[in-house]
Design a protein around this motif. Sequence first.
Motif, PDB file in Angstrom:
ATOM      1  N   GLU A 317       0.844  -1.196   0.000  1.00  0.00           N
ATOM      2  CA  GLU A 317       0.000   0.000   0.000  1.00  0.00           C
ATOM      3  C   GLU A 317       0.878   1.244   0.000  1.00  0.00           C
ATOM      4  OE1 GLU A 317      -2.471   1.985  -0.837  1.00  0.00           O
ATOM      5  OE2 GLU A 317      -3.863   0.611   0.171  1.00  0.00           O
ATOM      6  N   LYS A 318       0.493   2.273  -0.800  1.00  0.00           N
ATOM      7  CA  LYS A 318       1.257   3.515  -0.858  1.00  0.00           C
ATOM      8  C   LYS A 318       0.372   4.751  -0.696  1.00  0.00           C
ATOM      9  CE  LYS A 318       4.759   1.627  -4.016  1.00  0.00           C
ATOM     10  NZ  LYS A 318       5.444   1.800  -5.331  1.00  0.00           N
ATOM     11  N   ARG A 319      -0.933   4.586  -0.546  1.00  0.00           N
ATOM     12  CA  ARG A 319      -1.853   5.713  -0.586  1.00  0.00           C
ATOM     13  C   ARG A 319      -2.040   6.317   0.809  1.00  0.00           C
ATOM     14  NH1 ARG A 319      -6.414   2.311  -3.649  1.00  0.00           N
ATOM     15  NH2 ARG A 319      -5.808   0.920  -1.936  1.00  0.00           N
ATOM     16  N   ALA A 320      -1.922   7.651   0.866  1.00  0.00           N
ATOM     17  CA  ALA A 320      -1.836   8.359   2.145  1.00  0.00           C
ATOM     18  C   ALA A 320      -3.066   8.140   3.023  1.00  0.00           C
ATOM     19  CB  ALA A 320      -1.629   9.854   1.891  1.00  0.00           C
ATOM     20  N   PHE A 321      -4.261   8.131   2.440  1.00  0.00           N
ATOM     21  CA  PHE A 321      -5.472   7.990   3.254  1.00  0.00           C
ATOM     22  C   PHE A 321      -5.440   6.691   4.046  1.00  0.00           C
ATOM     23  CE2 PHE A 321      -9.719   6.066   3.606  1.00  0.00           C
ATOM     24  CZ  PHE A 321     -10.332   6.996   4.436  1.00  0.00           C
ATOM     25  N   PHE A 322      -5.045   5.597   3.411  1.00  0.00           N
ATOM     26  CA  PHE A 322      -5.026   4.308   4.088  1.00  0.00           C
ATOM     27  C   PHE A 322      -3.828   4.164   5.036  1.00  0.00           C
ATOM     28  CE2 PHE A 322      -7.440   3.138   0.165  1.00  0.00           C
ATOM     29  CZ  PHE A 322      -8.631   2.817   0.802  1.00  0.00           C
ATOM     30  N   LEU A 323      -2.765   4.931   4.807  1.00  0.00           N
ATOM     31  CA  LEU A 323      -1.554   4.762   5.610  1.00  0.00           C
ATOM     32  C   LEU A 323      -1.603   5.504   6.940  1.00  0.00           C
ATOM     33  CD1 LEU A 323       1.118   5.019   2.788  1.00  0.00           C
ATOM     34  CD2 LEU A 323       0.437   2.969   4.031  1.00  0.00           C
ATOM     35  N   ASP A 324      -2.369   6.588   7.013  1.00  0.00           N
ATOM     36  CA  ASP A 324      -2.424   7.373   8.254  1.00  0.00           C
ATOM     37  C   ASP A 324      -3.009   6.508   9.369  1.00  0.00           C
ATOM     38  OD1 ASP A 324      -2.052   9.534   9.848  1.00  0.00           O
ATOM     39  OD2 ASP A 324      -3.537  10.818   8.889  1.00  0.00           O
ATOM     40  N   ASN A 325      -2.226   6.277  10.437  1.00  0.00           N
ATOM     41  CA  ASN A 325      -2.614   5.417  11.561  1.00  0.00           C
ATOM     42  C   ASN A 325      -2.971   3.992  11.127  1.00  0.00           C
ATOM     43  OD1 ASN A 325      -2.093   7.278  13.507  1.00  0.00           O
ATOM     44  ND2 ASN A 325      -4.216   7.637  14.093  1.00  0.00           N
ATOM     45  N   LYS A 326      -2.376   3.535  10.040  1.00  0.00           N
ATOM     46  CA  LYS A 326      -2.587   2.159   9.573  1.00  0.00           C
ATOM     47  C   LYS A 326      -2.253   1.145  10.657  1.00  0.00           C
ATOM     48  CE  LYS A 326      -0.300  -1.206   6.551  1.00  0.00           C
ATOM     49  NZ  LYS A 326       0.306  -1.910   7.698  1.00  0.00           N
ATOM     50  N   ASP A 327      -1.249   1.444  11.474  1.00  0.00           N
ATOM     51  CA  ASP A 327      -0.785   0.488  12.478  1.00  0.00           C
ATOM     52  C   ASP A 327      -1.863   0.151  13.503  1.00  0.00           C
ATOM     53  OD1 ASP A 327       2.379   0.655  11.880  1.00  0.00           O
ATOM     54  OD2 ASP A 327       1.459   2.634  11.726  1.00  0.00           O
ATOM     55  N   TYR A 328      -2.852   1.005  13.647  1.00  0.00           N
ATOM     56  CA  TYR A 328      -3.929   0.712  14.593  1.00  0.00           C
ATOM     57  C   TYR A 328      -4.744  -0.514  14.165  1.00  0.00           C
ATOM     58  CZ  TYR A 328      -3.408   4.995  17.357  1.00  0.00           C
ATOM     59  OH  TYR A 328      -2.937   5.977  18.208  1.00  0.00           O
ATOM     60  N   PHE A 329      -4.687  -0.888  12.881  1.00  0.00           N
ATOM     61  CA  PHE A 329      -5.441  -2.023  12.372  1.00  0.00           C
ATOM     62  C   PHE A 329      -4.623  -3.311  12.329  1.00  0.00           C
ATOM     63  CE2 PHE A 329      -7.490   1.701  10.547  1.00  0.00           C
ATOM     64  CZ  PHE A 329      -8.837   1.421  10.656  1.00  0.00           C
ATOM     65  N   ASP A 330      -3.316  -3.220  12.560  1.00  0.00           N
ATOM     66  CA  ASP A 330      -2.438  -4.365  12.327  1.00  0.00           C
ATOM     67  C   ASP A 330      -2.657  -5.476  13.344  1.00  0.00           C
ATOM     68  OD1 ASP A 330      -1.304  -3.174  10.159  1.00  0.00           O
ATOM     69  OD2 ASP A 330       0.516  -2.503  11.180  1.00  0.00           O
ATOM     70  N   THR A 331      -2.576  -6.710  12.850  1.00  0.00           N
ATOM     71  CA  THR A 331      -2.547  -7.907  13.691  1.00  0.00           C
ATOM     72  C   THR A 331      -1.394  -8.779  13.198  1.00  0.00           C
ATOM     73  OG1 THR A 331      -4.013  -9.251  12.299  1.00  0.00           O
ATOM     74  CG2 THR A 331      -5.060  -7.794  13.907  1.00  0.00           C
ATOM     75  N   GLN A 332      -1.188  -9.918  13.859  1.00  0.00           N
ATOM     76  CA  GLN A 332      -0.111 -10.796  13.432  1.00  0.00           C
ATOM     77  C   GLN A 332      -0.358 -11.351  12.024  1.00  0.00           C
ATOM     78  OE1 GLN A 332      -1.459 -11.717  16.723  1.00  0.00           O
ATOM     79  NE2 GLN A 332       0.072 -10.539  17.821  1.00  0.00           N
ATOM     80  N   LEU A 333      -1.604 -11.527  11.649  1.00  0.00           N
ATOM     81  CA  LEU A 333      -1.973 -12.032  10.331  1.00  0.00           C
ATOM     82  C   LEU A 333      -2.400 -10.871   9.445  1.00  0.00           C
ATOM     83  CD1 LEU A 333      -4.101 -15.120  11.459  1.00  0.00           C
ATOM     84  CD2 LEU A 333      -1.664 -15.065  10.883  1.00  0.00           C
TER      85      LEU A 333
END
Length: 783
Positions: A317-333
Amino acid sequence: MVVINFFRVVFIAGVLSGVVSQDSFAGSNQQFHLDIPTINQEIEIDGDFNESVWQQAAQVRLKYETSPGENIAAPVNTYAKVFASKTSLYFAFIAHDPSPENIRVNLRDRDKSWGDDMVGIKLDTFNNARLAYQFFINAYGVQSDSIENELTGQESDAWDGIWYSKGKLTEQGYQVEIQLPLRLFNFDDSHPLQTWGIELIRFYPRNETHRLSTHQIDRNVSCQLCQLGTASGLAGATQGKDLQITPSFVADQSNQRDIAPTGPWQDDTNIEAGVDLRWGITPTTLLNATINPDFSQVEADAGQLDINNTFALFFPEKRAFFLDNKDYFDTQLDLLHTRNIGSPDYGLKLTSKTDDHTFAMLAANDIQSQFLVPGNLSSDIAVINEQSHNVATRYRFDPSKQFSIGGLVTLKQANDYHNYLASVDVKYQPTKQDTFTAQYAHSQTEYPDNFFNQFCGRDDCSYDLDDCEIGDCAINERVLRTKKDGEFDDKMFNIAYQHERRSWYVSTNYESIGSDFRADLGFIDKVDLTKFVFGGGYIWYPENNFFSRIELGGDWDITHSQNNERLEQETEMFIEFEGGLQSYIATGIIQRERVGRRHNSSIIHIDDNTTMFEETLGWLYTNFTPIGSVKLELDMYLGDDIDFANNRPASVNMFNPGVEWKITESLVLDLSHRYQTLDVDNGRLFTANLSDIRLNWQLTLNSFIRLSSVYTRIERNPDLYQYQNPDKLYQDLGNELLYGYKLNPQSVFYVGYSDAFVANDDIDSLTQHEKTYFMKLSYAWLL
């Protein structure tokens, strides 16, 4: 039931660990402490420290080298000064160098200056060892920023914040001045004084890249963010309004034509306006919204060869809208991969953290429904030409520094199609060396009637599937995986344990993915399998040696289908070296057994329907910097492989050299070439070449000209194909010329041209079939 009991035990243990040791494993005063004074005075960021306010700032020295030396005295002197206003953090770095002429510094685009001399700041604004903001600046003021996520163990430089820096060379070395607006950060402003995790860093690249720090780093502790120091202060800190509105205007003219035979050009002109909103509702809650966004890729994806490969390619992913605070959605999978939302008309995202609770929500439509159809021997991308609605929601609870538990729900829905997924995950670190992670997910899916027809190459493949030998019909695994009546559901789970010490480590992992499990908003490209992995390694740190770090390791894994049919068994050994010339060398050998294609492709079974192939494969990867302006890279492997097109043993050779040549301080050439061959008993099946050339001329800190070209050439021997009649020669070429001006990551002007050429047995030479002229203008209003 076993999985549920495991989660219950880990949850109770995690909560108890929080009661017993609530403050363990986060940034601590014992590591390093800095009191930041609040001075209500703004300054000009010009790279000079002539304002009187700098005399009142806190000062600290970066005393330690943490790599390659292990907490030894820093070889050069570095000082930092810090103060805060009510709306910003200010840093000044003075980097001394006994040989200033050896300083490595270049004008580069944002996030492209790695390898230069640079200084940096790492901040954990909740001091809970979960996420940290990272800011790095070279001697010319070129910015690099990223997010470090302790939960996943990943760093992402895709995040781009709006902050300010200037750098300049001096007779003693270089100096850098930085302003970090508090609107960049999520933090809890209910406290009269803030206490954040902090580390100040300098990279000093010479024969080796020396990492210097304000404090020591214990290699016997697996958690990195747990070893930050602390910074206290920021009295009365506030984000202000924290409202950013970014209107954009995009225009392009596309020209396409048929070329077999050559037809007339068809023109399509498109002019669109959109707007993005970024609103910090509170210092811990952020709202992002977009209407008619421009999600065009300004930077072309790196070229990839898709040959003798049965699984779908991954693109980041490279698009700014999806990248802002993306880490809040991350899981191990990887259950949320937002490139599955290709072209939305609108999007909304809300992220928030309060005390021990983290919440994130994303909603967007898409003009079509695009997702991955997985299998255990192959996968592919599917498209339904209907608008879809996409939603993802994530919640995480951190009752202690050692324990996290979270949930993720995703939804992708269109007419006669849906995919719903719910997941729960935990991470537990009972000691500084031990980490347990586990995740469970359940999905429910429904495909439209006759959806499977798009994978068989015919208008209708619903005929009798019996006795469909390899190559005799159009039935394949994707047809079998999508030929479903009504709703279907299934589950997956993953359990992992890792023990890491200074000189050795062991890890194990077990994963089970049901045959009907789907994660259509994620990137799970394999289903219908169970996999067990066990591995470990030993690490040496030689002193007064060309190599400063040596690691010897390996692992063993075995994979079965859900029917307990063996798919693969693999043993790998490797050795890694890091040392002089900023070198990294890794090499290894793989011994494995794995199945090829199904003989009868209308049957999903593995036993008595596949051939088990034995393979021995050797690989090597290295990169090093013989001189400051040239970095060389080589990736290669050779040995046994499978000819998947014809289901027989083969031998492969792959060489992928690359060079980064900093021709001048502002002109950089990146060149890579991939050469791959596959040989079978009767000769060479194919020879594939892929060349990726990128030339970047950084005119100023804010403007650049970039030229990129990706060329693919595949030569096949059709006589050696048993079930297909491919072209003898295939070629394609894609070019892009781009001028860009970036005031900041969201205030940009781009104008450019791109085209595409193709050739095959019906087209004698490379013939242009597509060309595009495009322009984008956006400006971020900070209110």
